[in-house]
Design an enzyme around this catalytic site. Structure first.
Site, PDB file in Angstrom:
ATOM      1  N   ARG A 185       0.245  20.435  51.279  1.00  0.00           N
ATOM      2  CA  ARG A 185      -0.268  20.559  49.918  1.00  0.00           C
ATOM      3  C   ARG A 185      -0.329  19.186  49.259  1.00  0.00           C
ATOM      4  NH1 ARG A 185       4.004  25.312  48.148  1.00  0.00           N
ATOM      5  NH2 ARG A 185       3.498  26.780  49.825  1.00  0.00           N
ATOM      6  N   ASP A 211      -0.702  17.588  45.260  1.00  0.00           N
ATOM      7  CA  ASP A 211      -0.490  18.028  43.890  1.00  0.00           C
ATOM      8  C   ASP A 211      -1.780  17.999  43.081  1.00  0.00           C
ATOM      9  OD1 ASP A 211       2.208  18.115  44.554  1.00  0.00           O
ATOM     10  OD2 ASP A 211       2.606  16.107  43.763  1.00  0.00           O
ATOM     11  N   ARG A 225       6.423  11.171  44.710  1.00  0.00           N
ATOM     12  CA  ARG A 225       6.369  10.809  43.293  1.00  0.00           C
ATOM     13  C   ARG A 225       7.761  10.539  42.724  1.00  0.00           C
ATOM     14  NH1 ARG A 225       2.804  15.583  40.945  1.00  0.00           N
ATOM     15  NH2 ARG A 225       3.330  14.564  38.956  1.00  0.00           N
TER      16      ARG A 225
END
Length: 247
Positions: free
Chosen positions: A51, A53, A198
């Protein structure tokens, strides 16, 4: 039933991430599945390597799907290139062995996070950079990055509150390049947790600002406490650079 490997790139600015969701069709996976279902005249489910974001980008995302069709691979690829929106690009499509799966066959990924460290604006790349004006101690950030490499439990660097699977990952390398006013942080590992890159960037920035010490990294890892790590930086600076496979 043929098995296909699709390589994509996309600008994630206006998308709600890779994974399809029940409350929106504005995801990369949902867009792909809808288009392939129309092109191939059958229900198509797409699996991604992982995935990304909402707001994050990809220079190389890999997906796999199965379909029974008389269309040649080149015809399917041409249809994707014709009908996908301008911010999603189909790079290549090939038939692969039946056992190939974009996520399960993946052996690692490389992410890049870009920071614009200057008082000057960067208007034309604002969707692809995190703008920070204050000066940063890059040497200290590099020292901290060294302690984050290796095999560790990265639970403190994940936004999830409940865990069903192991949070142990191996970070092969973190490099920090100074390209004029731009800092380019590159992370290569065997896998990444939710928001992990992140949060790693946010923690290294805390070191660069003098809010944390490079020596704190071992304690943060050992704590397994999200509150001990740095902020979750904005998704705009994040790009999935490469997806690694053994072949």
């Amino acid at each position: 039933m043929a098995n296909y490997r699709l390589t994509l790139c996309y600008d994630g600015t206006r998308w709600k991430g890779w994974q399809k969701q029940g409350n929106t069709e504005q995801t990369i996976q949902a867009k792909l599945e809808a288009l392939l279902t129309r092109l191939l005249d059958q229900p198509v489910e797409v699996a991604g390597s992982g995935r990304t974001d909402a707001g994050a980008h990809a220079k190389m995302q890999v997906a796999s799907f199965r379909a029974k069709t008389d269309l040649e691979t080149e015809e399917i690829l041409a249809g994707l290139r014709r009908y996908l929106p301008a911010d999603i690009g189909a790079i290549s499509l090939e038939q692969v062995e039946p056992r190939f799966h974009a996520r399960l066959s993946c052996t690692g990924k490389t992410y890049v996070y870009r920071i614009w460290n200057s008082e000057l604006p960067n208007v034309f790349e604002r969707h692809y950079l995190y703008h920070i004006q204050e000066p940063l101690d890059v040497a200290a950030m590099r020292l901290a990055a060294e302690d984050l490499c290796g095999t560790h439990d990265f639970r403190a660097f994940c936004s999830l509150k409940k865990f069903k699977r192991s949070t142990v990952r191996r970070l092969e390398a973190i490099t920090i390049q100074e390209l004029g006013p731009e800092l380019r942080l590159t992370f290569t590992g065997d896998g990444f947790l939710y928001h992990m890159v992140r949060i790693l960037v946010g923690t290294l920035l805390a070191v660069g600002r003098g809010e944390k010490s490079p020596r704190d990294m071992a304690d943060i890892l050992a704590s397994q406490d999200r509150r001990q790590a740095g902020e979750t930086v904005p998704a705009c600076g994040l790009c999935l650079e490469t997806v690694h496979y053994t072949r």
